[in-house]
Write an enzyme that holds these catalytic residues in place. Structure first.
Site, short mmCIF file in Angstrom:
data_model
loop_
_atom_site.label_atom_id
_atom_site.label_comp_id
_atom_site.label_asym_id
_atom_site.label_seq_id
_atom_site.Cartn_x
_atom_site.Cartn_y
_atom_site.Cartn_z
N ARG A 211 0.85 -1.19 0.00
CA ARG A 211 0.00 0.00 0.00
C ARG A 211 0.88 1.24 0.00
NH1 ARG A 211 -5.43 -1.64 2.18
NH2 ARG A 211 -5.52 -3.79 1.42
N GLU A 213 0.60 4.08 0.98
CA GLU A 213 0.02 5.08 1.88
C GLU A 213 1.02 6.21 2.04
OE1 GLU A 213 -2.87 4.21 3.70
OE2 GLU A 213 -2.84 2.02 3.85
N ARG A 219 0.13 2.91 12.87
CA ARG A 219 -0.67 1.73 12.54
C ARG A 219 -0.71 1.40 11.06
NH1 ARG A 219 -6.76 3.44 13.75
NH2 ARG A 219 -6.03 4.00 15.81
N HIS A 220 0.07 2.10 10.26
CA HIS A 220 0.11 1.82 8.82
C HIS A 220 1.51 1.41 8.38
CE1 HIS A 220 -3.61 4.25 8.78
NE2 HIS A 220 -3.94 3.43 7.81
N GLU A 357 -9.17 -0.76 13.73
CA GLU A 357 -9.74 -1.74 12.80
C GLU A 357 -8.74 -2.87 12.54
OE1 GLU A 357 -10.81 -0.16 8.82
OE2 GLU A 357 -9.89 -2.02 8.12
N SER A 360 -11.50 -6.08 7.40
CA SER A 360 -12.60 -5.60 6.55
C SER A 360 -13.09 -6.79 5.75
CB SER A 360 -12.12 -4.59 5.52
OG SER A 360 -11.92 -3.37 6.10
N ARG A 408 -1.47 -5.78 12.77
CA ARG A 408 -2.40 -5.13 13.71
C ARG A 408 -2.92 -6.12 14.73
NH1 ARG A 408 -6.12 -0.69 10.59
NH2 ARG A 408 -4.39 0.51 9.69
P1 AMO Z 1 -8.59 -3.43 3.84
O1 AMO Z 1 -7.94 -2.50 2.88
O2 AMO Z 1 -9.50 -2.81 4.87
O3 AMO Z 1 -9.47 -4.53 3.08
O4 AMO Z 1 -7.48 -4.26 4.59
C1 AMO Z 1 -7.81 -5.31 5.48
C2 AMO Z 1 -7.00 -5.21 6.76
O5 AMO Z 1 -5.62 -5.23 6.46
C3 AMO Z 1 -4.91 -4.40 7.35
N1 AMO Z 1 -4.24 -3.33 6.61
C4 AMO Z 1 -3.08 -2.75 6.96
N2 AMO Z 1 -2.27 -2.95 8.01
C5 AMO Z 1 -1.17 -2.18 8.09
N3 AMO Z 1 -0.84 -1.23 7.20
C6 AMO Z 1 -1.63 -0.99 6.13
N4 AMO Z 1 -1.29 -0.05 5.26
C7 AMO Z 1 -2.82 -1.76 5.98
N5 AMO Z 1 -3.81 -1.79 5.07
C8 AMO Z 1 -4.65 -2.74 5.46
C9 AMO Z 1 -5.93 -3.83 8.31
C10 AMO Z 1 -7.21 -3.93 7.54
O6 AMO Z 1 -8.34 -4.00 8.38
N6 AMO Z 1 -9.73 -6.66 0.16
C11 AMO Z 1 -10.17 -6.14 1.45
C12 AMO Z 1 -10.51 -7.26 2.43
C13 AMO Z 1 -11.72 -8.08 2.05
O7 AMO Z 1 -12.79 -7.48 1.81
O8 AMO Z 1 -11.61 -9.32 2.01
C14 AMO Z 1 -9.06 -5.27 2.01
O9 AMO Z 1 -7.94 -5.31 1.60
O10 AMO Z 1 -5.96 -4.64 9.47
#
Ligand code: AMO
Length: 434
Positions: A211, A213, A219-220, A357, A360, A408
Site C-alpha cells: 500500500r 500510503e 498503525r500503517h 480496525e 474488513s 495489527r
Molecule cells: P482493507 O484494505 O481494509 O481490506 O485491509 C484489510 C485489513 O488489512 C490491514 N491493513 C493494513 N495494516 C497495516 N498497514 C496498512 N497499510 C494496511 N492496510 C490494510 C488492516 C485492515 O483492516 N480486500 C479487502 C478485504 C476483504 O474485503 O476481504 C481489504 O484489503 O488490518
C-alpha cells in the site's frame, strides 16, 4: 553443531558443550562469571583466576560482549546462579569476536530508540522481550493456519505482481514488468474470489500486501501481511463468524503455548482470551454511539468514515472486539454486495479491536451485470478486469470473505505502541533497508 546442549537443558553432574553469545562478564576479583546466552536462556560459566588454566581464564575474561563462544565443561548445581546451574569450563573457544562498540545493547541496560532497533534487528532480537514478539507472531500464524483447516479452507498463494489495483483509497506501487507497467498487489481480493468460484470453494492466504500510503502513522505499513479468507455459499454473517473464530483461536493458542513469551513481555498476568460473540453494531448504531460519547468536535453524519478519534471513542465505549456492519455502499469497494432491501447500505463489515480496525470484509457481488455496473460507478474500466468479471459468467456462487492485518492483530494483542514493532524489517516512507 554436534553435541551442543542448550543453556536451559544442561544437567548437573554431566559434561556439556554450550554455544551462544557472551551476555555479560562479571569480574568479582578472584572469581569471575561469564554469562552465556542462547535462544533457550542463560547459563553462568565460572572462571576462577588462581585455580584454572591461565589461558582459559584470559580467553573468558578478554572476550567482548556479544561475541559468539562455545564452552565445554562440567555442569554443577549452584543455587546462587541465576538458573540454579553453573558450568565449570575445560575449554572456551571464541567462534566469532564482536566489535566492542555495539550499536545497541542487547542486555537492555541501555534503551534504544525504535529506528536504532530497526536498523540493528539482529542485535535487537537478542533481547527476550523483542524475540518474544516474533515467537508470538509465529504462533499466531501457525494457529490461524490450523483454525482455517477446521473451517475446511485450503491455503493458496496468489501473485503479488499484478496489472491493476483493487482497493481504492490507497495508492499503488508501480513497477516495470518487461517494459510494461505493472503494480505490487494491494490485496489478494480478486484472486481469492476467483478461487471461491473454483472447486476449492473455501480458501485462505497469508501473504504480503503493498500500500503506497502517503501518511506515516503508528498503525500503517507500506508492506503489511494480510490474512485473507474467502468462502463460497457464505454470507457476511458467516464470514464474521469465521473472523471471530480465527481471532479467538489465535488468542487461545498464544495463551496456551506462549507463557514464557508473555512473561518476557510482562503480560503473563493480564493476557485475556476474548470470549467470542463480539457485538455486531450497524454503521448507523455505531455513529450514533460515537456521537453520544461527545468525544468529537463535529458530529458524524451518514456517509462519514470513522476517523481515528471516532474509532478510539467507540472502542472505549464498547470495550471489547466488535463488528461494524451495514456500511454505506458508497464507502465500500465495487466488489462488496449491497443489502437486499436497501441499495444505500452494503453487506460490508469491519471487525474492530477497541484500539483500531483489524478486519474488513463482506459478501461479494457475484451477479455479473451488477458487478460490471459497480466498476463503472467506481470509475474503473471493467475491460481491464475482464479476467475477473468473465469468470462470473460461468457459474459464480454467492460468496463472502475478509482480510485481517496480521501486524495489527499482533500489535493490539500485545499492546505494542507502534505497528513497526510487530514487523522484522518494516517498510514505511523512510525505510527501505534493511
Ligand atoms: P482493507 O484494505 O481494509 O481490506 O485491509 C484489510 C485489513 O488489512 C490491514 N491493513 C493494513 N495494516 C497495516 N498497514 C496498512 N497499510 C494496511 N492496510 C490494510 C488492516 C485492515 O483492516 N480486500 C479487502 C478485504 C476483504 O474485503 O476481504 C481489504 O484489503 O488490518
Amino acid at each position: 553443531m554436534q553435541n551442543r546442549t542448550y543453556a536451559a537443558d544442561v544437567t548437573a553432574g554431566e559434561s556439556a558443550t554450550v554455544a551462544g553469545w557472551v551476555h555479560e562478564i562479571r569480574d568479582l576479583g578472584g572469581i569471575a562469571f561469564l554469562i552465556l546466552r542462547d535462544t533457550s536462556g542463560k547459563l553462568q560459566i565460572k572462571l576462577e583466576k588462581d585455580e584454572m588454566d591461565e589461558d582459559l581464564v584470559e580467553t573468558g575474561l578478554g572476550v567482548h560482549r556479544e561475541s559468539v563462544v562455545s564452552v565445554t565443561g562440567d555442569v554443577k548445581e549452584e543455587p546462587r546462579a541465576p538458573t540454579g546451574f553453573e558450568l565449570v569450563p575445560e575449554s572456551i573457544e571464541v567462534i566469532s569476536e564482536a566489535d566492542p562498540e555495539l550499536p545497541l545493547d542487547p542486555s537492555g541496560k541501555v534503551d534504544a530508540e525504535l529506528p536504532t532497533r530497526l536498523d540493528n534487528r539482529t542485535l535487537d532480537l537478542r533481547k527476550p522481550e523483542v524475540k518474544a514478539i516474533f515467537e508470538i507472531r509465529a504462533e499466531v500464524l501457525r494457529a490461524a493456519r490450523e483454525a482455517f483447516r477446521d473451517l475446511n479452507a485450503t491455503e493458496i498463494t496468489t501473485p503479488k505482481i499484478v496489472a491493476t489495483g483493487t482497493e481504492g483509497g490507497t495508492e499503488l506501487f508501480p513497477i516495470t514488468y518487461f517494459g510494461r507497467e505493472a503494480f505490487m498487489n494491494q490485496s489478494p481480493q480478486l484472486f481469492k474470489q476467483l478461487m471461491a468460484g473454483s472447486g476449492l470453494e473455501t480458501v485462505f492466504e497469508i501473504g504480503p500486501i503493498f500500500r503506497a500510503e502517503e501518511h506515516n502513522t503508528p498503525r500503517h505499513l507500506n508492506e503489511a501481511t494480510s490474512i485473507d479468507f474467502e468462502s463460497a455459499f457464505a454470507d457476511q454473517h458467516e464470514a464474521m463468524d469465521a473472523a471471530e473464530e480465527i481471532v479467538v483461536a489465535v488468542y487461545e493458542a498464544v495463551a496456551e503455548n506462549c507463557e514464557e513469551q508473555l512473561d518476557a513481555l510482562g503480560l503473563a498476568e493480564t493476557f485475556e482470551v476474548p470470549a467470542g460473540d463480539f457485538p455486531r453494531l450497524s454503521y448507523e448504531e455505531a455513529i450514533e454511539r460515537v456521537n453520544a460519547t461527545g468525544a468529537l468536535d463535529e458530529q458524524l453524519v451518514f456517509g462519514d468514515d470513522l476517523s481515528t478519534e471516532a474509532e478510539r471513542a467507540l472502542g472505549e465505549d464498547v470495550g471489547t472486539f466488535y463488528f461494524i456492519t451495514s456500511w454505506p455502499s458508497e464507502v465500500k469497494p465495487f466488489y462488496i454486495m449491497d443489502e437486499d432491501d436497501d441499495e444505500t447500505l452494503s453487506t460490508g463489515f469491519d471487525m474492530m479491536h477497541p484500539r483500531m480496525e483489524l478486519v474488513s470484509g463482506g459478501q461479494r457481488e457475484h451477479r455479473h451485470e451488477k458487478l460490471v455496473e459497480g466498476f463503472e460507478q467506481q470509475g474503473l474500466d471493467p475491460e481491464q478486469f475482464e479476467y475477473y468479471t468473465k469468470m462470473f459468467k460461468y457459474g459464480m456462487p454467492p460468496h463472502a470473505g475478509w482480510g485481517m492485518g496480521a501486524e495489527r492483530l499482533v500489535m493490539t494483542m500485545l499492546g505494542l505502541e507502534n505497528i513497526r514493532e510487530a514487523v522484522l524489517f518494516p517498510r514505511d516512507r523512510q525505510r527501505l533497508s534493511p
